[in-house]
Design an enzyme around this catalytic site. Structure first.
Site, PDB file in Angstrom:
ATOM      1  CG  LEU A   1       9.340 -12.280  17.965  1.00  0.00           C
ATOM      2  CD1 LEU A   1       9.179 -12.680  19.418  1.00  0.00           C
ATOM      3  CD2 LEU A   1       8.570 -10.998  17.668  1.00  0.00           C
TER       4      LEU A   1
ATOM      5  CG  PHE B   1       9.399 -21.532  19.128  1.00  0.00           C
ATOM      6  CD1 PHE B   1       8.816 -21.700  20.367  1.00  0.00           C
ATOM      7  CD2 PHE B   1       8.637 -20.968  18.108  1.00  0.00           C
ATOM      8  CE1 PHE B   1       7.501 -21.326  20.598  1.00  0.00           C
ATOM      9  CE2 PHE B   1       7.319 -20.597  18.331  1.00  0.00           C
ATOM     10  CZ  PHE B   1       6.749 -20.771  19.574  1.00  0.00           C
ATOM     11  CE  LYS B   2       6.360 -17.340  22.297  1.00  0.00           C
ATOM     12  NZ  LYS B   2       6.556 -18.600  23.057  1.00  0.00           N
ATOM     13  CG  ASP B   3      15.343 -16.020  19.849  1.00  0.00           C
ATOM     14  OD1 ASP B   3      14.895 -14.939  20.280  1.00  0.00           O
ATOM     15  OD2 ASP B   3      16.058 -16.777  20.535  1.00  0.00           O
TER      16      ASP B   3
END
Ligand SMILES: *Cc1c(COP(=O)(O)O)cnc(C)c1O
Length: 464
Positions: free
Chosen positions: A116, A111-113
């Protein structure tokens, strides 16, 4: 829109300044001075928007006039066009009113995409306008590093240095970082553990003189822009299951409290959310605070859900700031005491925390059990972080008439060990990553010494 520090002493900044600054110089975290709010009718009118269109509606008020609407729109469109699913954040039904929100269709399968991929573009844009350069420095135990590198690899105005503990991240995670070929990407494998990596980053931020005039920027979730980007999928998921005219609940696998804090903000901004469930592994400080007002550091345990192996959840300070009626001095005092002793929140403050959140800590054995059970029930394969979320959802769910959505924070292929332990076949890498194990790797192994790391960065950072 201005941003203020949770410790009350740092200067007010606008969005562009907060984006580049990361942490506040009084040791606090930046939060909006005032949250934008949306009426139910306005939220309802967003049904049918694409993910990128919705993101623009939610994010726009946080930017103020730092970035033009056209530029912001273009960056948001580019960000979510790079995801591998037409819905960007699709929902899958596990059972009656029970859902998982798949947040792993971005380039690094976690999910960090969501944040970021946008952060890299926003930073590059602001730096270009100011004619400045920035050196990103971050520590990772896995997911953050690869997502940050993917987010920054095309940025022309910054270099990114990511420290990971040598030989202590999974091979998929390491290769996702070290196989990126870009002149501005530097992987440092530190001969130490994750805490050593984090310590070096902290020390370097505190004294940046080693950079000879260049400035450091942060990509961890102390950076406000990351939290902001994550608010969007709470709106998109709620709209997809009948919100805002009907409340929904969320269960969130939690480490640094960034993702769940975005859910809390969505609720403050007007989205009807019934329950917010904090799901942790055995590193359970958040569960202990919420359920028993025990805010004490434990010893860090290595679990099958390594992205949640965190002893101190830095974004919890942002919540405490609200719970303490935005009294920066009280937060500074609380955080100072917390460094060396276990602390308790004032009774009435703790009551507020308990009203806002439910919580559960889940051990490794149960994690594997849930992966096995859900697979047997539905054929759906959970990653271990998501499995913890599903377990917490099931245990804490008060009203079965209210849809319960668990955030699926990673694709199971990133964490094969618990899947195999659950007696299931390890999942295959998706097609666009199938050759990951053949790609050439680039990284620098460095001793656990601050001076060596700093001189490597100072030597390699581009200056003009
Ligand atoms: C980072 C991460 C988490 C924890 O998110 P926080 O915002 O730190 O709470 C959970 N699951 C996965 C797979 C992650 O990469």
């Amino acid at each position: 829109m201005n941003y203020i520090s949770t410790r009350g002493q740092a200067p007010k900044l606008n969005f562009a300044e907060v984006l580049l600054a990361g942490m506040a110089n009084d040791g606090g975290l930046y939060v909006p001075e005032q949250l934008p709010t949306f009426s139910r009718d306005e939220i309802a009118s967003w049904a049918g928007l694409s993910y990128a269109e919705l993101a623009f509606k939610v994010i726009r008020p946080f930017i103020g006039d730092c970035i033009s609407e056209a530029d912001l729109k273009r960056m948001i469109d580019e960000t979510y066009a790079g995801f591998n699913h037409s819905a960007v954040a699709p929902l899958k039904e596990l059972g009656t009113n029970e859902w998982v929100l798949e947040l792993f269709h971005g380039p690094t399968l976690a999910f960090k995409d969501f944040a970021l991929q946008l952060l890299g573009r926003l930073m590059d844009h602001v730096l270009a306008e100011r004619g400045e350069r920035l050196v990103i420095m971050g520590a990772t135990s896995g997911d953050t590093g690869s997502a940050a590198i993917e987010g920054c690899r095309h940025s022309e105005h910054l270099d990114i240095f990511i420290l990971h503990p040598y030989n202590r991240v999974s091979e998929v995670q390491r290769r996702q970082m070290t196989t990126i070929k870009a002149d501005n990407v530097f992987n440092i494998a530190l001969e130490g553990n994750f805490d050593d990596c984090q310590e070096m980053v902290k020390d370097s931020f505190a004294d940046q003189s080693f950079l000879g005039g260049l400035k450091l920027g942060a990509v961890n979730s102390i950076n406000w822009a990351r939290i902001m980007s994550q608010i969007v999928y709470y709106f998109s998921a709620a709209l997809a299951v009948g919100g805002p005219h009907r409340p929904v609940s969320f269960s969130v696998p939690t480490g640094n409290f960034g993702d769940i804090f975005a859910g809390y903000l969505a609720k403050q901004m007007g989205l009807p959310i019934e329950q917010l469930v904090v799901a942790t592994n055995r590193n359970d400080i958040l569960h202990r605070v919420i359920s028993g007002n025990d805010m004490s550091k434990g010893t860090l345990e290595h679990t099958l859900s390594p992205s949640m192996d965190i002893m101190v959840s830095s974004n919890f300070e942002r919540l405490l700031f609200d719970v303490y009626d935005r009294d920066g001095a009280a937060i500074a005092d609380l955080m100072r005491r917390f460094k060396t002793e276990s602390v308790q929140l004032d009774g009435a403050r703790w009551d507020k925390v308990r009203e806002l959140f439910d919580s559960l800590a889940v051990d490794d054995e149960t994690t594997c059990q849930v992966i096995r059970d859900v697979h047997a029930e539905t054929g759906y394969l959970l990653d271990p972080h998501t499995a913890i979320g599903v377990q917490a959802a099931r245990e804490c769910w008060r009203d079965k008439a209210v849809p319960m959505i668990t955030l699926a924070t990673a694709h199971p292929v990133k964490f094969p060990e618990p899947v195999i332990k659950a007696g299931l076949e390890a999942p295959q890498l998706p097609a666009h990553m199938a050759d990951l194990f053949e790609r050439e790797e680039r990284m620098q192994v460095l001793p656990n010494a601050l001076s060596e790391v700093q001189s490597y960065i100072a030597t390699n950072a581009h200056r003009g």
